[in-house]
Scaffold this motif. Structure first.
Motif, mmCIF file in Angstrom:
data_model
loop_
_atom_site.group_PDB
_atom_site.id
_atom_site.type_symbol
_atom_site.label_atom_id
_atom_site.label_comp_id
_atom_site.label_asym_id
_atom_site.label_seq_id
_atom_site.Cartn_x
_atom_site.Cartn_y
_atom_site.Cartn_z
ATOM 1 N N ARG A 1 -8.102 -0.069 5.916
ATOM 2 C CA ARG A 1 -7.781 1.302 6.534
ATOM 3 C C ARG A 1 -6.678 1.814 6.905
ATOM 4 O O ARG A 1 -6.304 2.703 6.427
ATOM 5 C CB ARG A 1 -8.911 2.910 5.569
ATOM 6 N N ALA A 2 -7.036 2.018 8.581
ATOM 7 C CA ALA A 2 -6.210 2.651 9.158
ATOM 8 C C ALA A 2 -4.357 1.466 9.107
ATOM 9 O O ALA A 2 -4.657 0.884 9.035
ATOM 10 C CB ALA A 2 -7.312 2.588 10.419
ATOM 11 N N PRO A 3 -3.995 2.663 9.124
ATOM 12 C CA PRO A 3 -2.600 2.206 9.086
ATOM 13 C C PRO A 3 -1.952 1.584 10.445
ATOM 14 O O PRO A 3 -1.610 2.400 11.275
ATOM 15 C CB PRO A 3 -1.951 3.065 8.992
ATOM 16 N N LEU B 1 0.963 -0.764 0.080
ATOM 17 C CA LEU B 1 0.066 -0.126 -0.112
ATOM 18 C C LEU B 1 0.703 1.643 -0.129
ATOM 19 O O LEU B 1 2.080 1.161 0.555
ATOM 20 C CB LEU B 1 -1.084 0.314 1.656
ATOM 21 N N PHE C 1 3.959 -0.128 2.320
ATOM 22 C CA PHE C 1 3.881 -0.659 4.441
ATOM 23 C C PHE C 1 2.704 -1.645 3.227
ATOM 24 O O PHE C 1 1.555 -1.519 1.981
ATOM 25 C CB PHE C 1 2.746 0.448 4.960
ATOM 26 N N VAL D 1 -2.793 -3.607 6.342
ATOM 27 C CA VAL D 1 -2.919 -3.048 7.774
ATOM 28 C C VAL D 1 -3.836 -3.796 7.789
ATOM 29 O O VAL D 1 -4.865 -4.884 7.651
ATOM 30 C CB VAL D 1 -3.585 -1.447 7.390
ATOM 31 N N THR D 2 -3.591 -4.229 9.440
ATOM 32 C CA THR D 2 -4.282 -5.484 10.129
ATOM 33 C C THR D 2 -4.517 -4.795 11.639
ATOM 34 O O THR D 2 -4.161 -5.649 12.377
ATOM 35 C CB THR D 2 -3.130 -6.567 10.385
ATOM 36 N N LEU E 1 -12.960 0.586 9.131
ATOM 37 C CA LEU E 1 -10.999 0.823 10.184
ATOM 38 C C LEU E 1 -10.067 -0.450 9.816
ATOM 39 O O LEU E 1 -8.813 0.011 9.556
ATOM 40 C CB LEU E 1 -11.257 1.209 11.882
ATOM 41 N N TYR F 1 -3.814 7.756 0.554
ATOM 42 C CA TYR F 1 -3.399 6.898 0.110
ATOM 43 C C TYR F 1 -3.564 7.153 -1.777
ATOM 44 O O TYR F 1 -4.625 8.031 -2.006
ATOM 45 C CB TYR F 1 -5.157 5.048 0.157
#
Lengths: 77, 160
Positions: free
Chosen positions: B121-123, A48, A71, A74-75, B118, A55
């Motif tokens: 998309r939230a990093p 990403l 990166f 995302v998790t 979230l 983004y």
């Protein structure tokens, strides 16, 4: 122009650093900067990309002073 | 709307109670909360600890965007999100999403939308520690099978 490049999570491990500032010519894209910082490695398919915390994709054009981040997925949550 | 990203452990129920005291009395008909907690297993392996990395600034910005979008899409009175980063242990809360609304349908829908968005998309990035001391990055989140896919747009990946 100068671009601040940041790496997070497994991308930081892969690149061996948190961040760096690279000087590139006007009109450079995200892909151009990746080619500079990655030592010829292909960008992982799941990468990403964010410019100034929004983004975007590898074709995005950059301007002087931009903060560019690479990166993995995302998790959070 | 309030969004907090912090390293400190928190009590989600105390956060809800405290924030609700700041809202106008008698106007909301309900609050829907989602509390995400740390499991002691993942992908078939035991997990003893977790470290959550994040992108300071971008995390807050994107959570605020999703709360603002939820407040536009549904008749929501207010929303609160608290999300941790740093080191944590099984059973500890990771994230709280609370949504106040006049009616339950809006509160349920908005709460689900916020947590799903979230997670897309939230990093934030989870790194788990196994009992043997091995540390491994979690490569992807599980998706809510009932998420309305059109509601939650994943960011473009390098290969698309």
């Amino acid at each position: 122009m100068n671009i601040k490049v940041r790496f997070f999570a497994s991308m930081r491990d892969r690149m061996g650093r948190d961040e760096e500032v690279v000087a590139v010519s006007d009109g450079a894209t995200v892909a151009d900067v990746w080619a500079r910082v990655s030592n010829g490695q292909a960008m992982p398919a799941s990468t990403l990309i964010a410019v100034n915390m929004e983004y975007t994709d590898a074709s995005a054009a950059l301007k002087d002073g931009d903060e560019l981040a690479f990166f993995p997925p995302v998790t959070g949550g | 709307m309030k969004v907090v990203v912090q390293a400190e452990a928190f009590d989600p129920y105390e956060e809800v109670r405290r924030y609700e005291q700041t809202l106008e009395k008698g106007k909301h008909g309900g609050v829907v909360t989602f509390v995400g907690t740390m499991r002691d297993f993942n992908d078939g392996q035991d997990v003893v600890a977790m470290s959550l990395d994040h992108y300071p600034g971008m995390t807050e910005k994107h959570i605020e965007q999703v709360c603002a979008e939820a407040e536009q899409r549904w008749d929501v009175m207010d929303s609160l999100v608290v999300h941790r980063y740093g080191d944590m242990y099984p059973s500890e809360p990771i994230v709280l999403v609370a949504v106040w609304s006049a009616h339950r349908a809006e509160a349920f829908d908005a709460c689900r939308f916020i947590i799903n968005y979230l997670k897309e998309r939230a990093p934030f990035w989870k790194r788990e520690t196994t009992p043997a001391g091995e540390k491994r990055w979690v490569e992807h989140n599980t998706r809510d099978p009932k998420a309305e896919v059109n509601d939650v747009v994943a960011p473009a990946r390098a290969d698309n």
